[in-house]
Design an enzyme around this catalytic site. Structure first.
Site, PDB file in Angstrom:
ATOM      1  N   TRP A   1      41.188  42.375  39.172  1.00  0.00           N
ATOM      2  CA  TRP A   1      42.452  42.159  38.445  1.00  0.00           C
ATOM      3  C   TRP A   1      42.791  40.670  38.315  1.00  0.00           C
ATOM      4  O   TRP A   1      43.847  40.337  37.799  1.00  0.00           O
ATOM      5  CB  TRP A   1      43.595  42.891  39.152  1.00  0.00           C
ATOM      6  CG  TRP A   1      43.388  44.369  39.233  1.00  0.00           C
ATOM      7  CD1 TRP A   1      43.718  45.306  38.297  1.00  0.00           C
ATOM      8  CD2 TRP A   1      42.775  45.084  40.314  1.00  0.00           C
ATOM      9  NE1 TRP A   1      43.361  46.564  38.733  1.00  0.00           N
ATOM     10  CE2 TRP A   1      42.771  46.458  39.969  1.00  0.00           C
ATOM     11  CE3 TRP A   1      42.224  44.716  41.547  1.00  0.00           C
ATOM     12  CZ2 TRP A   1      42.251  47.437  40.798  1.00  0.00           C
ATOM     13  CZ3 TRP A   1      41.696  45.700  42.376  1.00  0.00           C
ATOM     14  CH2 TRP A   1      41.715  47.036  42.004  1.00  0.00           C
ATOM     15  N   ASP A   2      41.947  39.780  38.805  1.00  0.00           N
ATOM     16  CA  ASP A   2      42.215  38.343  38.782  1.00  0.00           C
ATOM     17  C   ASP A   2      43.493  38.011  39.542  1.00  0.00           C
ATOM     18  O   ASP A   2      44.304  37.194  39.116  1.00  0.00           O
ATOM     19  CB  ASP A   2      42.315  37.822  37.335  1.00  0.00           C
ATOM     20  CG  ASP A   2      42.279  36.297  37.267  1.00  0.00           C
ATOM     21  OD1 ASP A   2      41.863  35.670  38.248  1.00  0.00           O
ATOM     22  OD2 ASP A   2      42.677  35.751  36.228  1.00  0.00           O
TER      23      ASP A   2
END
Length: 812
Positions: free
Chosen positions: A478-479
Site C-alpha cells: 500500500w506504500d
C-alpha cells in the site's frame, strides 16, 4: 474484518459538505497526476539568480478561520505484537579501531585518522573533550552547537576510537546536545525532535498583535527544466545569531536571525536533471569539531545532503567549503550504489549526527524497477567525510565497510527518504524505513525485504550494528512508508520513542529495546488479494493506544461540487473494489483508504512535555488505484527512469509507474479526484489537527484544518473562508506560551492555534503554500516565529522563495 483486543477511541466523523471543496492533492512527497505515462525531457542546470535582499514587511493582512462545529465519534482499530529484536548488549557498543577508523570506500585515498593540513595542528593537540574543557549551555537555553559538552559520567560516551590521543576519527565522545529555546539547533527543534519551544512571550492573549518583522528571498525559483518541479519544504536552523538553511536546489544560505539580511551563500550547482519527484531540501544539520578552537575554519560546519546525492559541509561562519571533508567539502553518495541515473537516488532530508557520525539514507524514486538503487544507510565522519560504516539490511556484515570491488550495495531494498532521529546519550540512531522499490507488488521480494520494509530500525550510531526493529505493516503493498520523524520522550519513567504512521496509528516504544510501552493489537480477517493471495498478510499490527483512522467509506460518503459530479463519484465507487481497510491491489480499480498520504507524514508530530500533549496534523483522503498488466504498460510506453532519463519528473508517485521486473505497473489517482471537475470524490474534511493526552491516549480536541478559500472545481478558487479541512503537508511547532504554529494546509494561511482548545486565534495570508515546518527562537529578548512558505507543486500551491519572520511589536 475482526479486531482482537481492541478498545474504543474517540475519532471525528466527517464534516458535512458546507462549502466549495478543494482541488489540491496530497503527496508523500507526491501528488496526483493524469492517467497517463510520463514523458522524458533533458534536464539542465538552473541559471544562478541574485537573492532579493530582506525587506521590512508591512503589517500583513490577517484572516481567521470561520469555525464550523465538528462532530466526534467512531471506533478505533486495535494493534499487534512488536516485531522487535533485543539489543545485542547493554548501552552502546564501542567500535573497534578497524570499524571506526577504516579508510572510506567512497574515497580510498582519504585517511580519516589523518586530518588535512588545515586541521592537523588542532588535531594533534586534541583529545576527547572533557567537562572542564568545554562550555555548558547558557541559562537562557541559547547554547549553540559550539557549546556542546562531553558527559564523563556516561560510560558509553567514550568510544574506544575517541580515547587515544591522536586518534581523530569518528565516532567521537558523546556531547550534551544543544538546547532549544533562544536557538532552534535541530530540524525537530531539539535532539528529541519534539518541536517544542520553552519560549512564552507570545501567548493566546497577545498573538493577535503578531506582525511581520522581515521577509527574505533566496532567489531560488524554478526555471527551464525545473519548472513545475519545486516543493522546497525547508525548515531553517537558528544557531547563535544566524539562520542556516538550504533552498530547493540545495543552495546553502545564512541570514541574520534579527534582520533577515543575508550573511553568505554557497551554491553546489545541482543540475535540474537530478530533481526526483520534486526539488526538495527539508533542512540541514550542524556539527562542532571538538579538535578545533574558536575562530578555526569549519569549527562549526553546516552539513546537507543534496538531490544529486552528495554530502556537503561548509563553514557555518563563512559558507566556505570544509576542505578536509571529502573532496573540497563534498562526499559522493553514488559510490557503491551503481550506475548513476539522475533523479533515481536523492537526499531530501537533513542527516542525523550522533557522536560525530553523519547518518544519512536517501530517497529512491519509487515504482521504477525492482532493480533499483539500494536503500543502504551510511555513517560518515563529520570531520573527514570518510565512511565509518554502512548498514545494508540484506548484507549487514559483508557491506559494513562498503561493497567489495566491482559490487554494489544490495539493490532494491527499502530506503529511508525521511528524517532519522539521533540519540547522543545512548549512541543510537532511529531510522523510519519505507517500502521496497516496487510498492504495489510483493511476491518477488526477498525475505529480508519483507522483514524490514515499513519498520522503525534502531542502529548503534557508532558501529552501524542493528539493535532492534519494529514493523508497522507486514508485506506492505500500500506504500505506507514511515514518513514521520520519530520523537524521543520520557514515558512513564522509561526512555521512549514515539512513532506516527500514515495509517494513523501512533506507537510508543522503549527506545533501548524496541518493546512497546503502549498496547499493540492485531487486526485479522483482512480482505484477500485477487492477484497475490499467498503473499498478502493475514493480519496486521494496529495501535490500541491511539489511532486517527476513520470508519470505512460508504457510497453516501461520495460527494461532488454538483449533483452530476456526485453521481459520477458514486458510480465509480460502485464499480471499484473496496473491502475496507487494507483492500489489496488488483487489476480492477480499487479504493485504498487511507491513501498513501493518510495519517501523519514527514511534517511529524509535536510534543508538549509540560502539558503532556501530542499535537498531530493528518490527512484523511483515499487513493483510487489499479494494477496495470505488463503488456498494457509496455504498450503505453511506461519505462523506468534508467531507460528514459528523468524528464517526466513531476507526476505523482504511482501515476503511471512502470514497476519494471514485476508483472504489473501501477496507476494511482492520489486523493481520488473526480475526472469531471478535479474535485475529491469523498466529502470533506480532508485533513485535520488533533491534541492527544500522552498519559491516556485520549483525544483532547480534534478539528479540521484549512479553509476552502483557495479551492474549487477546475482549480478555480472559491474564496469561501469556511473551514472544511484541506489536505496538508508539513508539521507544527508548540510553545510554552500555549500556542501551535502551523502552515501545512493548502489555503496558504499560516496559523496560531490555541493549544488548549484547537481554536485558530490568528492567521496570516502567505503568497506561497505553507508546506514547511515553522520554527521559533529569541533575539535580544524578542520571540520570533519563522516559516519558509516555498509552496508545493504536487499540492497545487504557489511556489516561492520567501522566508517570513513574525514577532510582536517592539515594546508591546
Amino acid at each position: 474484518m475482526t479486531y482482537i483486543h481492541s478498545r474504543s477511541l474517540s475519532v471525528l466523523a466527517l464534516t458535512a459538505a458546507l462549502a466549495a471543496p478543494l482541488a489540491p492533492v496530497l503527496a508523500q512527497d507526491t501528488a496526483p497526476a493524469p492517467d497517463t505515462a510520463t514523458g522524458s525531457e533533458e534536464g539542465a542546470p538552473p541559471e544562478a539568480q541574485d537573492a532579493t535582499p530582506a525587506e521590512p514587511a508591512p503589517e500583513a493582512p490577517t484572516a481567521t478561520d470561520e469555525d464550523v462545529p465538528a462532530a466526534s465519534g467512531g471506533d478505533s482499530a486495535p494493534s499487534t505484537e512488536a516485531d522487535s529484536v533485543p539489543p545485542a548488549d547493554e548501552g552502546s557498543a564501542s567500535p573497534t579501531e578497524e570499524e571506526s577508523a577504516a579508510p572510506a570506500e567512497e574515497d580510498p585515498g582519504d585517511d580519516p585518522a589523518a586530518p588535512t593540513e588545515e586541521g592537523a595542528a588542532a588535531a594533534e593537540e586534541s583529545v576527547a573533550p572533557t567537562e572542564d574543557a568545554t562550555t555548558a549551555p547558557t541559562d537562557e537555553g541559547a547554547a549553540t552547537a559550539e557549546e556542546q559538552t562531553a558527559d564523563p559520567a556516561d560510560d558509553s560516551a567514550a568510544p574506544e576510537a575517541a580515547e587515544a590521543p591522536g586518534n581523530e576519527a569518528a565516532p567521537y565522545a558523546a556531547v550534551t546536545p544543544a538546547d532549544v529555546g533562544s536557538d532552534w539547533p535541530f530540524w525537530g527543534g531539539d535532539e528529541a525532535a519534539q518541536r517544542y519551544s520553552p519560549l512564552d512571550q507570545i501567548t493566546p492573549e497577545n498573538v493577535a498583535g503578531l506582525e511581520r518583522a522581515w521577509v527574505y528571498h533566496t532567489g531560488d525559483l524554478p526555471s527551464g527544466a525545473a519548472e513545475g518541479k519545486y516543493s522546497p519544504e525547508n525548515t531553517p536552523l537558528k544557531v547563535g545569531d544566524d539562520l542556516l538553511m538550504c533552498t530547493a536546489m540545495n543552495i546553502l544560505v545564512s541570514v541574520d536571525a534579527r534582520t533577515g539580511e543575508e550573511n553568505w551563500r554557497y551554491d553546489p550547482e545541482v543540475p535540474a536533471e537530478a530533481i526526483p519527484y520534486g526539488a526538495t531540501c527539508r533542512g540541514v544539520s550542524v556539527w562542532t569539531d571538538p579538535a578545533k578552537a574558536e575562530g578555526d575554519a569549519c569549527r562549526t560546519r553546516v552539513i546537507e545532503g543534496t538531490i544529486d546525492a552528495r554530502l556537503i559541509a561548509v563553514d557555518a561562519a563563512t559558507g566556505e567549503p570544509c576542505a578536509e571533508f571529502g573532496e573540497a567539502g563534498n562526499v559522493d553518495l553514488w559510490e557503491g550504489i551503481g550506475d548513476k541515473v539522475p533523479g533515481w537516488y536523492a537526499v531530501t532530508a537533513p542527516p542525523a549526527i550522533v557522536r560525530g557520525v553523519v547518518v544519512t539514507g536517501a530517497q529512491v524514486k519509487d515504482g521504477q524497477a525492482e532493480d533499483a538503487p539500494s536503500g543502504v544507510i551510511r555513517g560518515y565522519d563529520a570531520r573527514s567525510g570518510a565512511l565509518v560504516w554502512a548498514w545494508d539490511l540484506a548484507a549487514p556484515d559483508e557491506m559494513r565497510n562498503g561493497p567489495p570491488e566491482g559490487e554494489t550495495y544490495t539493490r532494491g531494498t527499502p530506503n529511508m527518504w525521511t528524517t532519522a532521529t539521533g540519540d547522543e546519550e545512548l549512541g543510537m540512531v532511529y531510522l523510519p524505513l519505507g517500502n521496497s522499490s516496487v510498492d504495489y507488488w510483493g511476491s518477488n521480494r526477498s525475505e529480508v525485504e519483507n522483514d524490514y520494509a515499513t519498520s522503525l530500525v534502531a542502529l548503534d550510531a557508532t558501529t552501524g550494528e542493528e539493535r532492534w526493529k519494529f514493523q508497522t505493516v507486514r508485506h506492505d503493498v500500500w506504500d505506507y512508508d514511515l514518513g514521520s520523524q520519530a520523537s524521543l520522550l520520557d514515558y512513564q519513567g522509561q526512555k521512549a520513542i514515539l512513532l506516527a504512521s500514515k495509517q494513523g496509528d501512533v506507537y510508543i516504544l522503549n527506545r533501548e529495546t524496541g518493546e512497546p510501552l503502549t498496547p499493540v493489537g492485531e487486526v485479522t480477517d483482512l480482505p484477500e488479494s485477487p492477484v497475490e493471495p499467498d503473499y498478502v498478510a493475514d493480519s496486521q499490527p494496529v495501535s490500541e493506544w491511539f489511532d486517527i483512522r476513520k470508519p470505512d467509506l460508504t457510497e453516501k460518503d461520495m460527494w461532488g461540487f454538483t449533483p452530476i459530479d456526485q453521481l459520477w463519484c458514486r458510480i465509480r465507487f460502485r464499480q471499484a473494489r473496496y473491502d475496507g481497510y487494507l483492500t489489496p491491489p488488483g487489476e480492477d480499480w480499487y479504493i485504498q483508504y487511507p491513501g498513501y498520504n493518510g495519517g501523519n507524514d514527514w511534517g511529524s508530530v509535536a510534543i508538549d512535555p509540560e502539558r503532556n500533549l501530542m499535537i498531530m496534523n493528518y490527512n484523511d483522503v483515499p487513493n483510487f488505484n489499479r494494477l496495470v498488466p505488463r503488456e498494457t504498460a509496455d504498450a503505453e510506453g511506461w519505462k523506468p527512469i534508467n531507460e528514459t532519463g528523468n524528464g517526466g519528473g513531476a507526476g505523482a508517485e504511482g501515476a503511471g509507474d512502470p514497476q519494471a521486473g514485476a508483472p504489473y505497473a501501477i496507476q494511482v489517482n492520489a486523493g481520488w479526484q473526480s475526472e469531471l471537475t478535479g474535485m475529491p470524490c469523498t466529502r470533506p474534511p480532508y485533513g485535520g489537527i488533533t491534541a492527544v493526552d500522552l498519559e491516556t491516549g485520549e483525544q483532547v480536541w480534534d478539528t479540521p484544518i484549512g479553509t476552502a478559500r483557495r479551492n474549487g472545481p477546475f482549480g478555480i478558487p472559491s474564496m469561501l473562508p469556511v473551514k472544511i479541512g484541506t489536505p496538508n503537508n508539513g508539521g507544527s511547532v508548540v510553545t510554552k506560551g500555549g500556542l501551535i504554529f502551523i502552515g501545512a494546509a493548502t489555503d496558504n494561511l499560516f496559523r496560531a492555534i490555541d493549544l488548549q482548545t484547537g481554536e485558530t486565534l490568528w492567521s496570516d495570508v502567505l503568497d506561497q503554500g505553507g508546506q514547511a515546518n515553522p520554527i521559533t527562537y529569541e533575539v535580544d529578548g524578542e520571540q520570533y516565529v519563522v516559516i519558509g512558505p516555498g509552496g508545493h507543486h504536487f499540492m497545487h500551491t504557489p511556489v516561492g522563495d520567501a522566508l517570513v519572520a513574525y514577532k510582536l511589536p517592539s515594546g508591546s
